[in-house]
Design an enzyme around this catalytic site. Sequence first.
Site, PDB file in Angstrom:
ATOM      1  N   HIS A  83     -27.578 -10.462   8.882  1.00 43.15           N
ATOM      2  CA  HIS A  83     -27.858 -11.625   9.737  1.00 43.15           C
ATOM      3  C   HIS A  83     -28.063 -11.117  11.174  1.00 43.15           C
ATOM      4  O   HIS A  83     -29.049 -11.454  11.801  1.00 43.15           O
ATOM      5  CB  HIS A  83     -26.681 -12.598   9.642  1.00 43.15           C
ATOM      6  CG  HIS A  83     -26.937 -13.933  10.247  1.00 43.15           C
ATOM      7  ND1 HIS A  83     -28.061 -14.681   9.991  1.00 43.15           N
ATOM      8  CD2 HIS A  83     -26.189 -14.685  11.119  1.00 43.15           C
ATOM      9  CE1 HIS A  83     -28.001 -15.829  10.662  1.00 43.15           C
ATOM     10  NE2 HIS A  83     -26.882 -15.852  11.349  1.00 43.15           N
ATOM     11  N   HIS A 110     -33.546 -14.863  17.077  1.00 44.28           N
ATOM     12  CA  HIS A 110     -32.979 -15.671  16.004  1.00 44.28           C
ATOM     13  C   HIS A 110     -33.837 -16.921  15.819  1.00 44.28           C
ATOM     14  O   HIS A 110     -33.897 -17.775  16.701  1.00 44.28           O
ATOM     15  CB  HIS A 110     -31.545 -16.054  16.350  1.00 44.28           C
ATOM     16  CG  HIS A 110     -30.771 -16.637  15.207  1.00 44.28           C
ATOM     17  ND1 HIS A 110     -31.354 -16.980  14.005  1.00 44.28           N
ATOM     18  CD2 HIS A 110     -29.454 -16.934  15.082  1.00 44.28           C
ATOM     19  CE1 HIS A 110     -30.432 -17.457  13.195  1.00 44.28           C
ATOM     20  NE2 HIS A 110     -29.268 -17.446  13.823  1.00 44.28           N
ATOM     21  N   CYS A 133     -27.834 -21.891  10.520  1.00 43.42           N
ATOM     22  CA  CYS A 133     -28.641 -20.672  10.483  1.00 43.42           C
ATOM     23  C   CYS A 133     -28.601 -19.981   9.123  1.00 43.42           C
ATOM     24  O   CYS A 133     -29.260 -18.956   8.931  1.00 43.42           O
ATOM     25  CB  CYS A 133     -28.195 -19.731  11.588  1.00 43.42           C
ATOM     26  SG  CYS A 133     -28.332 -20.509  13.214  1.00 43.42           S
TER      27      CYS A 133
END
Lengths: 397, 172
Positions: A290, A327, A156
């Site tokens: 994030h 996400h 990620c």
Amino acid sequence: VADGAAGDDLDGELAAMKLAVTGYGCVTPLGAGVPALIDGWTARRCAIRPVRRFDTSSLRVRLGGEMSDVPALDGLRGPGHLRPALDEAMAASGLPARTRVLVLLATTKGFLESGLQVETRHPAHDIARPARFVADELRLRFSIDVVAARTVSTACASGVTTLAVAMSEMDRADAPDAVVCAGVDLLSDFVFRGFAALAAMDAAPCRPFDVGRAGMSASEAAAVVVLEREEPARSRGATVFGRILGAGLANDAVHPTAPDHDGGGMTRAVADALRAARVPVDALGHVHAHGTATVLNDAMELRALAASLGAAAGRVPVTTLKGNIGHTFGPAGLVEVIASIEAVRAGVASPVTGLVRPEGMLDVLMDARRLARPTFLKTSAGFGGFAAAVVAEGVGP
Amino acid sequence: VTTARVTAEGFSVDGATPSWGRFAAADDPLEAAVRAFVGDRNPRLPRLDRRTLCALVAAHLVLERGAESAALVVAVEEGSAAADRAYWSTARERDGADASPSLFAATLPSAVAGELAMTFELRGPCVVFAGGGAFEAPLGRFAGGGPRLHVRLRGWDAGEFGEAVADLESSE
């Protein structure tokens, strides 16, 4: 680190180099195009909804972020999303024909749409295919001279990692004229069942940095960012929307899936990014975190940011748009850099959707905030201990 | 540059003839070698696939020769095809009720790099290039000018054994 003093131990040229952002585009669950992303973020619209593309009826978690249906290209859904993102970025950048371009493609699973494609050696199950697709599009539709197309896969953190690699590649003697950083990942039963097995997803839309957060929302996106050296870009009449000022990469080296409790990797990545950018923390206008909304990631990130920002920790606004779109994995960092550049250009950072009771002492945004400075920090982290950070700035219209 | 290579024939350093050396008589020479080399540093060895085990052996062989690596660059030419199939075999039935979380984590092409970083405590810059062309990716300057461990994996989609190559480079 706390005072953000520029170190002299980093490569001088790399530290001094800036890359101009001359175009970007994206497709997200909020819609196709950067305006749809920004409108949705600003309006606190949440695009995390019941998953339509595969059956989740027997799972505890049934929500995810999905892009709108598009016609398949070459029998695949992914290219149908990546093409409009590329078109939007290329239209903004106006990269002329025969420009020498390096393609860096951020992804975790490429164009993979379904676990069944893993069994059949389907063309979607080729992680390099999205990079080749972007390269072919640039060659055939824009007459661009693609010097190489590489797939960057650091979980990620992939999107932000492509920006770091781009800075490195543009610093070479044989550097291309531009780097196209692209990213794509699709929501699939393959990925969804895996995160369900890890108990990493919230049954409700994710709530980044909320004390009651219970996991992430799995999602998908396509994004493209065009980077060039500023002087030649301006001399050809390109608009400079933002700049990438410095990047840092690190690894926790602690656990295959869990982050370092103390945020060691992210703290080192942020320190290196600030040092490379020669930006003191007091000059940061905001942080685009994030913020996956998993219990462990957000706790780690709050610690890492507190350590990195030092005395400025309570003064620098922190936001993320994962509460709006979930996400998106590989492209997440690129989408979020685009959003933050747009926020700077508009002069306002949008708050964290879904946030009710913030955890920690940082200034995590509950409401929209006027931005006093154009410079921002973007952080990312991923399975395998990957941490990546860039310091960037938006350039007003 | 110091180079270590691990294939089905064994391991070698700097172009020497590959062999499994003192592990040749073991039922599984690779498993015996990796346990001897890094068994005290990675408790997850029994759960790692053979590609990762080979990468660990190759990295050990170059890192034991002295230099601490500040940066890690990994190229995985075939992505994670074999790991994907292993995980999906647990996830395809019963809507994924039996999906293995550890096998899922291994489906990321970057999982090998994570194991390398953890085993050898490599906390510096870490980049993974995946898919065709990954081997040709330059190491670049993101490593900050310090030593770099470059691990390349290929041939693991076709059969039980492929190739793992590790280089330790002091500068570009």
